[in-house]
Scaffold this active site. Structure first.
Site, PDB file in Angstrom:
ATOM      1  N   LYS A  50     124.367  37.045  48.219  1.00 24.25           N
ATOM      2  CA  LYS A  50     124.630  37.040  49.661  1.00 24.25           C
ATOM      3  C   LYS A  50     124.575  35.643  50.285  1.00 24.25           C
ATOM      4  CE  LYS A  50     123.520  41.768  51.034  1.00 24.25           C
ATOM      5  NZ  LYS A  50     122.757  42.599  51.974  1.00 24.25           N
ATOM      6  N   ASP A 102     125.562  43.936  57.943  1.00 29.20           N
ATOM      7  CA  ASP A 102     124.243  44.589  57.906  1.00 29.20           C
ATOM      8  C   ASP A 102     123.623  44.637  59.302  1.00 29.20           C
ATOM      9  OD1 ASP A 102     124.108  45.190  55.185  1.00 29.20           O
ATOM     10  OD2 ASP A 102     123.244  43.243  54.663  1.00 29.20           O
TER      11      ASP A 102
END
Ligand code: NAP
Length: 289
Positions: free
Chosen positions: A74, A110
């Site tokens: 990420k 997210d």
């Protein structure tokens, strides 16, 4: 679900990570693609740390439309992208990548996923106090989400003082400027009486340890009556943490809706069409039952 034919024009979407075999993303995205009747398929690609750059070059060369990014890539994927949205820059992590004329672009869905169930609550968040357990990757999206929500105080509680100091320092240059303070785990009892929102971002209580909980019943008793308990874990459902909160009649949220909504937001970027989040939720629930 009827199997769609894969043809010469089928678009390829996917997720990269390592390990990736446990990922639930193919389940919900392929259900969504089938429901939408889109000629595309979503595949999990195991990509190790050393292979990340080669994987992106290969994806570019072979015409892959877009992909999700999960642990451990990420952060590492960010220098390989030509554009990064402000929210992903603020969080310091990218979980969704798509193709542009200039190269790969990335964002972080997210945050939107975390916020979705909270924004559906009929209440004002201005001036509220959030207590966040853990200071790992997911905690970054949670802190950014709490800022967007309007929380006036964000207290992050963790077990490693050096990691907490690094977490606090990592936000100093961020445009978000979260109202953040960090606390060692033994001081948790002092943080709870003033909490409006308590979020577990640690894996404590996740399968295969469903008996574990970050809060004992005694600590849970310290939360105010109107508090919300939010566990990012989605298996088991509910976690012991959320069962204890429900015993106290607190409002609870588990991680399934966050998973669905971060996926729906990614799909909308790739397809430029509203995502069927009900179908995605149903596919995950069936898979997890
Ligand atoms: P991560 O980067 O590894 O962070 C985990 C954090 O939990 C770290 O701060 C770690 O502290 C802390 N922790 C672990 N065990 C602990 C313990 N026994 N006591 C106190 N702190 C402990 O993982 P992540 O990516 O943030 O994911 C965390 C959880 O969120 C996982 O359960 C994951 O499945 C869930 N998640 C859910 C979604 C969703 O869509 N619902 C999305 C992302 C993540 P140390 O640094 O000291 O180890």
């Amino acid at each position: 679900m009827a199997l769609r034919p894969i043809t010469g024009t089928t678009r390829i979407l996917g997720v990269i990570g390592n390990p990736i075999g446990h990922s639930l993303s193919p389940v919900m995205h392929n259900a969504a693609l089938a429901a939408l009747g889109v000629d595309a398929v979503y595949i999990a690609f195991p990509v190790g740390v050393a292979a990340l750059e080669a994987a992106l070059a290969g994806f570019w060369a072979t015409g892959i439309s877009g992909f999700n990014v999960t642990i451990p890539h990420k952060q590492a994927v960010m220098p390989l992208l030509s554009q990064i949205t402000p929210v992903a820059q603020a969080v310091g992590a990218v979980n969704t990548v798509w193709r542009t004329d200039q190269g790969w672009a990335g964002t972080n869905t997210d945050v939107a996923g975390f916020l979705a169930p909270l924004l559906a609550c009929d209440r004002s968040w201005a001036g509220t106090r959030a207590v966040v357990l853990g200071q790992g990757g997911a905690a970054r999206a949670v802190v950014a989400g709490c800022v967007q929500l309007g929380c006036s105080t964000i207290e992050v509680v963790g077990r490693r003082p050096e990691a907490l100091t690094a977490f606090a320092a990592s936000w100093q240059a961020s445009p978000l400027q979260p109202p953040l303070s960090v606390y060692p785990w033994p001081s948790l009892a002092e943080r709870l009486p003033g909490a409006d929102l308590l979020i577990n971002t640690t894996p404590i209580g996740m399968q295969p340890h469903p008996e574990a909980t970050p809060l004992t019943p005694g600590l849970m008793a310290l939360l105010p009556a109107g508090a919300i308990a939010y566990d990012l874990i989605y298996t088991p459902r509910p976690t012991r943490f959320l069962s204890l909160a429900a015993e106290r009649q607190l409002t609870t949220f588990d991680g399934l809706e966050m998973l669905v909504q971060q996926g729906a937001a990614a799909l909308e970027i790739w397809l430029q069409t509203p995502a069927p989040s009900d179908i995605m939720r149903q596919a995950l629930q069936q898979h997890l039952d």
